[in-house]
Motif scaffolding. Structure first.
Motif, PDB file in Angstrom:
ATOM      1  N   GLY A 148       0.773  -1.235   0.000  1.00  0.00           N
ATOM      2  CA  GLY A 148       0.000   0.000   0.000  1.00  0.00           C
ATOM      3  C   GLY A 148       0.804   1.284   0.000  1.00  0.00           C
ATOM      4  O   GLY A 148       1.995   1.306   0.318  1.00  0.00           O
ATOM      5  N   THR A 149       0.143   2.362  -0.412  1.00  0.00           N
ATOM      6  CA  THR A 149       0.680   3.721  -0.307  1.00  0.00           C
ATOM      7  C   THR A 149      -0.239   4.483   0.634  1.00  0.00           C
ATOM      8  O   THR A 149      -1.444   4.577   0.397  1.00  0.00           O
ATOM      9  CB  THR A 149       0.723   4.428  -1.663  1.00  0.00           C
ATOM     10  OG1 THR A 149       1.687   3.794  -2.494  1.00  0.00           O
ATOM     11  CG2 THR A 149       1.099   5.898  -1.495  1.00  0.00           C
ATOM     12  N   GLN A 150       0.358   5.027   1.691  1.00  0.00           N
ATOM     13  CA  GLN A 150      -0.413   5.804   2.662  1.00  0.00           C
ATOM     14  C   GLN A 150      -0.429   7.264   2.209  1.00  0.00           C
ATOM     15  O   GLN A 150       0.593   7.927   2.221  1.00  0.00           O
ATOM     16  CB  GLN A 150       0.217   5.665   4.041  1.00  0.00           C
ATOM     17  CG  GLN A 150      -0.618   6.235   5.159  1.00  0.00           C
ATOM     18  CD  GLN A 150      -0.024   5.918   6.532  1.00  0.00           C
ATOM     19  OE1 GLN A 150       1.034   5.297   6.641  1.00  0.00           O
ATOM     20  NE2 GLN A 150      -0.695   6.339   7.572  1.00  0.00           N
ATOM     21  N   LEU A 151      -1.588   7.735   1.803  1.00  0.00           N
ATOM     22  CA  LEU A 151      -1.726   9.097   1.288  1.00  0.00           C
ATOM     23  C   LEU A 151      -2.356  10.007   2.332  1.00  0.00           C
ATOM     24  O   LEU A 151      -3.387   9.672   2.928  1.00  0.00           O
ATOM     25  CB  LEU A 151      -2.609   9.089   0.035  1.00  0.00           C
ATOM     26  CG  LEU A 151      -2.982  10.471  -0.522  1.00  0.00           C
ATOM     27  CD1 LEU A 151      -1.743  11.187  -1.043  1.00  0.00           C
ATOM     28  CD2 LEU A 151      -4.031  10.353  -1.617  1.00  0.00           C
ATOM     29  N   LYS A 152      -1.722  11.161   2.526  1.00  0.00           N
ATOM     30  CA  LYS A 152      -2.301  12.176   3.401  1.00  0.00           C
ATOM     31  C   LYS A 152      -2.405  13.479   2.618  1.00  0.00           C
ATOM     32  O   LYS A 152      -1.423  13.955   2.049  1.00  0.00           O
ATOM     33  CB  LYS A 152      -1.449  12.381   4.653  1.00  0.00           C
ATOM     34  CG  LYS A 152      -2.068  13.354   5.649  1.00  0.00           C
ATOM     35  CD  LYS A 152      -1.330  13.338   6.959  1.00  0.00           C
ATOM     36  CE  LYS A 152      -1.892  14.372   7.943  1.00  0.00           C
ATOM     37  NZ  LYS A 152      -3.329  14.133   8.213  1.00  0.00           N
ATOM     38  N   VAL A 153      -3.601  14.020   2.557  1.00  0.00           N
ATOM     39  CA  VAL A 153      -3.848  15.273   1.858  1.00  0.00           C
ATOM     40  C   VAL A 153      -4.156  16.344   2.890  1.00  0.00           C
ATOM     41  O   VAL A 153      -5.099  16.205   3.677  1.00  0.00           O
ATOM     42  CB  VAL A 153      -5.015  15.140   0.862  1.00  0.00           C
ATOM     43  CG1 VAL A 153      -5.208  16.456   0.108  1.00  0.00           C
ATOM     44  CG2 VAL A 153      -4.764  14.003  -0.112  1.00  0.00           C
ATOM     45  N   GLU A 154      -3.361  17.391   2.869  1.00  0.00           N
ATOM     46  CA  GLU A 154      -3.500  18.444   3.875  1.00  0.00           C
ATOM     47  C   GLU A 154      -4.082  19.715   3.276  1.00  0.00           C
ATOM     48  O   GLU A 154      -3.908  19.984   2.082  1.00  0.00           O
ATOM     49  CB  GLU A 154      -2.130  18.737   4.496  1.00  0.00           C
ATOM     50  CG  GLU A 154      -1.524  17.528   5.179  1.00  0.00           C
ATOM     51  CD  GLU A 154      -0.100  17.760   5.630  1.00  0.00           C
ATOM     52  OE1 GLU A 154       0.617  18.551   4.981  1.00  0.00           O
ATOM     53  OE2 GLU A 154       0.307  17.134   6.630  1.00  0.00           O
ATOM     54  N   LEU A 155      -4.767  20.476   4.107  1.00  0.00           N
ATOM     55  CA  LEU A 155      -5.349  21.752   3.671  1.00  0.00           C
ATOM     56  C   LEU A 155      -4.267  22.774   3.392  1.00  0.00           C
ATOM     57  O   LEU A 155      -3.209  22.756   4.003  1.00  0.00           O
ATOM     58  CB  LEU A 155      -6.296  22.286   4.758  1.00  0.00           C
ATOM     59  CG  LEU A 155      -7.583  21.487   4.981  1.00  0.00           C
ATOM     60  CD1 LEU A 155      -8.278  21.952   6.242  1.00  0.00           C
ATOM     61  CD2 LEU A 155      -8.494  21.658   3.764  1.00  0.00           C
TER      62      LEU A 155
END
Lengths: 111, 116
Positions: A104-111
């Motif tokens: 898996g790829t752990q994706l985090k999208v921030e404001l």
């Protein structure tokens, strides 16, 4: 033995910053390649199936593509709610219904 | 909500013990799969049942066994537990027709097993 390698392991994006996740695979004969999304504490959720090189599938901000050796999950203008772990899996011909998953790829999208 | 129900959600036990994990598939799904997810190895396929019969087997240890009952629910039995068996155990079901094939699986929320 079937193998799936995903990169990067983790990815941090700003909201609206498009990027791609990679899934490289080795399989004797590809019956199908699958993308799943997994939120923390939840089971994986099916996103796409790709069967042959050149095929593309789209869903909202996600587009999955397939070549003979790899698949890409393109994320266009991501939002914080796209934050999750994205899993790639392959199903081999003659392998029954078994799926071989990448880590898996752990994706985090921030404001 | 995927429609797949797993119990218990959390389980803490000691080495050498035996536990049973239970799974109810989506209504109408005949095929049930068990997967193990650990931090270092990702999702590993254990076993698949179709309408009560074993269909495929992965890297399932001899200490582990599973079955699918006439009402289609499934149980995964883990015995002589070791520290390394600590993991998330997922059940999934699919609308697999006889002789068919699908990679679209519906996963439950998992049973987190901790062996101390």
């Amino acid at each position: 033995e079937d193998q799936v390698t995903q990169s990067p392991e983790a990815l941090r994006l700003q909201e609206g910053e498009s990027s791609s996740l990679n899934c490289s695979y080795t399989v004797s004969g590809l019956r199908g390649l699958f993308w799943y999304r997994q939120d923390p504490g939840k089971g994986p959720e099916f996103l796409f199936t790709l069967y042959s090189a050149g095929e593309e599938k789209e869903k909202e901000r996600l587009k999955a593509t397939l070549t003979k050796k790899e698949s890409f999950l393109h994320i266009t203008a991501p939002k914080p709610e796209d934050s999750a772990t994205y899993l790639c899996a392959v199903q081999a011909t003659g392998g029954g219904n078994k799926l071989t998953f990448g880590t898996g790829t752990q994706l985090k999208v921030e404001l | 909500d995927s429609g797949v129900t797993q119990t218990p959600k959390h389980l803490i036990t000691a080495t050498g013990q035996r536990v049973t994990l239970r799974c109810s598939p989506r209504s109408g799904d005949l095929s049930v799969y068990w997967y193990q997810q650990s931090l270092d190895q990702g999702l590993q396929f254990l076993i698949q049942y179709y309408n009560g019969e074993e269909r495929a087997k992965g890297n399932i240890l001899e200490r582990f066994s599973a079955q699918q009952f006439p009402d289609l629910h499934s149980e995964l039995n883990l015995s002589s537990l070791e520290l390394g068996d600590s993991a998330l155990y997922f059940c999934a079901s699919s609308a697999l027709k006889a002789g068919g094939n699908t990679g679209e699986l519906f996963f439950g929320e998992g049973s987190r097993l901790t062996v101390l």
